[in-house]
Scaffold this motif. Structure first.
Motif, PDB file in Angstrom:
ATOM      1  N   ALA A  76      41.008  44.311  24.136  1.00 43.19           N
ATOM      2  CA  ALA A  76      39.939  44.227  23.499  1.00 43.19           C
ATOM      3  C   ALA A  76      38.895  43.967  24.660  1.00 43.19           C
ATOM      4  CB  ALA A  76      39.950  43.485  22.425  1.00 43.19           C
ATOM      5  N   ASP A  77      39.223  43.270  25.524  1.00 42.39           N
ATOM      6  CA  ASP A  77      38.437  42.837  26.692  1.00 42.39           C
ATOM      7  C   ASP A  77      39.250  42.399  28.086  1.00 42.39           C
ATOM      8  OD1 ASP A  77      36.824  40.660  28.346  1.00 42.39           O
ATOM      9  OD2 ASP A  77      35.465  40.841  26.796  1.00 42.39           O
ATOM     10  N   VAL A  78      38.828  42.772  29.126  1.00 41.46           N
ATOM     11  CA  VAL A  78      39.429  42.813  30.358  1.00 41.46           C
ATOM     12  C   VAL A  78      38.436  42.186  31.345  1.00 41.46           C
ATOM     13  CG1 VAL A  78      40.766  43.843  32.119  1.00 41.46           C
ATOM     14  CG2 VAL A  78      40.969  44.791  29.574  1.00 41.46           C
ATOM     15  N   THR A  79      38.979  41.275  32.272  1.00 47.28           N
ATOM     16  CA  THR A  79      38.021  40.584  33.320  1.00 47.28           C
ATOM     17  C   THR A  79      39.101  40.771  34.385  1.00 47.28           C
ATOM     18  OG1 THR A  79      37.072  39.215  31.999  1.00 47.28           O
ATOM     19  CG2 THR A  79      37.008  38.695  34.062  1.00 47.28           C
ATOM     20  N   LEU A  80      38.672  41.268  35.519  1.00 53.33           N
ATOM     21  CA  LEU A  80      39.331  41.490  36.751  1.00 53.33           C
ATOM     22  C   LEU A  80      38.832  40.556  38.109  1.00 53.33           C
ATOM     23  CD1 LEU A  80      38.884  44.510  35.464  1.00 53.33           C
ATOM     24  CD2 LEU A  80      40.831  44.895  36.582  1.00 53.33           C
ATOM     25  N   VAL A  81      39.642  39.833  38.514  1.00 53.31           N
ATOM     26  CA  VAL A  81      38.906  38.933  39.538  1.00 53.31           C
ATOM     27  C   VAL A  81      39.501  38.864  40.821  1.00 53.31           C
ATOM     28  CG1 VAL A  81      38.539  36.351  40.127  1.00 53.31           C
ATOM     29  CG2 VAL A  81      38.519  37.088  37.681  1.00 53.31           C
ATOM     30  N   ASP A  82      38.715  39.072  42.045  1.00 52.18           N
ATOM     31  CA  ASP A  82      39.111  39.156  43.283  1.00 52.18           C
ATOM     32  C   ASP A  82      38.226  38.820  44.221  1.00 52.18           C
ATOM     33  OD1 ASP A  82      41.871  41.053  44.283  1.00 52.18           O
ATOM     34  OD2 ASP A  82      40.432  40.458  46.049  1.00 52.18           O
TER      35      ASP A  82
ATOM     36  N   PHE B 269      42.256  39.942  28.184  1.00 53.97           N
ATOM     37  CA  PHE B 269      43.380  39.989  29.396  1.00 53.97           C
ATOM     38  C   PHE B 269      42.263  39.580  30.511  1.00 53.97           C
ATOM     39  CE2 PHE B 269      45.709  42.298  32.521  1.00 53.97           C
ATOM     40  CZ  PHE B 269      46.877  42.015  32.024  1.00 53.97           C
ATOM     41  N   LEU B 270      43.202  38.766  31.457  1.00 51.93           N
ATOM     42  CA  LEU B 270      42.473  38.377  32.849  1.00 51.93           C
ATOM     43  C   LEU B 270      43.403  38.988  33.719  1.00 51.93           C
ATOM     44  CD1 LEU B 270      40.666  36.711  34.525  1.00 51.93           C
ATOM     45  CD2 LEU B 270      42.021  34.747  33.799  1.00 51.93           C
ATOM     46  N   ASP B 271      42.986  39.522  34.781  1.00 50.47           N
ATOM     47  CA  ASP B 271      43.735  39.910  36.027  1.00 50.47           C
ATOM     48  C   ASP B 271      43.334  39.362  37.286  1.00 50.47           C
ATOM     49  OD1 ASP B 271      45.296  41.264  37.772  1.00 50.47           O
ATOM     50  OD2 ASP B 271      44.523  43.328  37.363  1.00 50.47           O
ATOM     51  N   LEU B 272      44.053  38.201  37.502  1.00 45.99           N
ATOM     52  CA  LEU B 272      43.595  37.603  38.835  1.00 45.99           C
ATOM     53  C   LEU B 272      44.207  38.033  39.921  1.00 45.99           C
ATOM     54  CD1 LEU B 272      44.107  33.859  37.526  1.00 45.99           C
ATOM     55  CD2 LEU B 272      42.019  34.951  38.025  1.00 45.99           C
ATOM     56  N   PHE B 273      43.524  37.983  41.200  1.00 43.23           N
ATOM     57  CA  PHE B 273      43.891  38.543  42.272  1.00 43.23           C
ATOM     58  C   PHE B 273      44.264  40.343  42.274  1.00 43.23           C
ATOM     59  CE2 PHE B 273      45.610  34.506  42.469  1.00 43.23           C
ATOM     60  CZ  PHE B 273      45.160  33.862  43.612  1.00 43.23           C
ATOM     61  N   ALA B 274      43.042  40.638  41.295  1.00 37.00           N
ATOM     62  CA  ALA B 274      43.242  42.151  40.867  1.00 37.00           C
ATOM     63  C   ALA B 274      43.591  43.233  41.964  1.00 37.00           C
ATOM     64  CB  ALA B 274      41.780  42.570  40.242  1.00 37.00           C
ATOM     65  N   GLY B 275      43.201  43.068  43.332  1.00 35.99           N
ATOM     66  CA  GLY B 275      43.517  44.025  44.344  1.00 35.99           C
ATOM     67  C   GLY B 275      43.077  45.435  43.990  1.00 35.99           C
ATOM     68  N   THR B 276      43.709  46.446  43.507  1.00 40.87           N
ATOM     69  CA  THR B 276      43.213  47.737  43.060  1.00 40.87           C
ATOM     70  C   THR B 276      42.849  47.845  41.588  1.00 40.87           C
ATOM     71  OG1 THR B 276      45.458  48.545  42.280  1.00 40.87           O
ATOM     72  CG2 THR B 276      44.800  48.708  44.696  1.00 40.87           C
ATOM     73  N   GLY B 277      43.045  46.902  40.754  1.00 42.56           N
ATOM     74  CA  GLY B 277      42.553  46.726  39.448  1.00 42.56           C
ATOM     75  C   GLY B 277      43.566  47.371  38.679  1.00 42.56           C
TER      76      GLY B 277
END
Length: 147
Positions: free
Chosen positions: A86-92, A66-74
């Motif tokens: 299974a795997d999470v990437t948070l980008v900001d 899972f990819l969260d772009l512009f994650a903000g607060t996550g």
């Protein structure tokens, strides 16, 4: 409820537009876990609980990358962790946002007692994709700021 004067309706109480409602994890292993809110930090706009609930009622993220772009607060990425990704990437790209994201990810991982790899990345979204890499994402959530 307090009435103000005979025959009058009660005075309505409204919160100011700048106040952020408490955030929480909706479901999964960390259900009910309170998240750190941005407070008055400019440019950080959390995805509301109802929106996250609707999104994750549609998507089954169990065992996904899972990819969260512009994650903000996550909050969205944390919800994915709680629901078994299974795997999470948070980008900001915002340093104040990254501080909040790290706190929320750490809290959700601790409360859920899961071992999901969670990667918090400080990067502009274009640079993040320009770097490429071998990772393939099953779900990419992109909620850019609209200011």
């Amino acid at each position: 409820m307090v009435l103000h004067g005979a025959g009058r309706l009660p005075r309505a109480t409204f919160s100011s537009a700048s106040t952020v409602d408490p955030m929480r994890i909706i479901a999964g292993l960390a259900r009910g876990c309170a998240l750190v809110a941005p407070g008055q930090k400019k440019g950080i706009r959390p995805t509301p609980d109802k929106v996250r609930e609707s999104l994750f009622n549609i998507l089954d993220v169990a065992d996904t990358v899972f990819l969260d772009l512009f994650a903000g607060t996550g909050a969205v990425g944390c919800e994915a962790i709680s629901r078994g990704a299974a795997d999470v990437t948070l980008v900001d790209s915002s340093r104040p946002a990254l501080e909040i994201i790290r706190k929320n990810v750490d809290k959700v991982l601790r409360v859920s007692a899961c071992d999901t790899p969670a990667h918090v990345v400080h990067s502009d979204w274009l640079k993040f994709f320009a770097r490429g890499g071998e990772k393939k994402y099953h779900v990419v959530f992109c909620d850019p700021p609209y200011e």
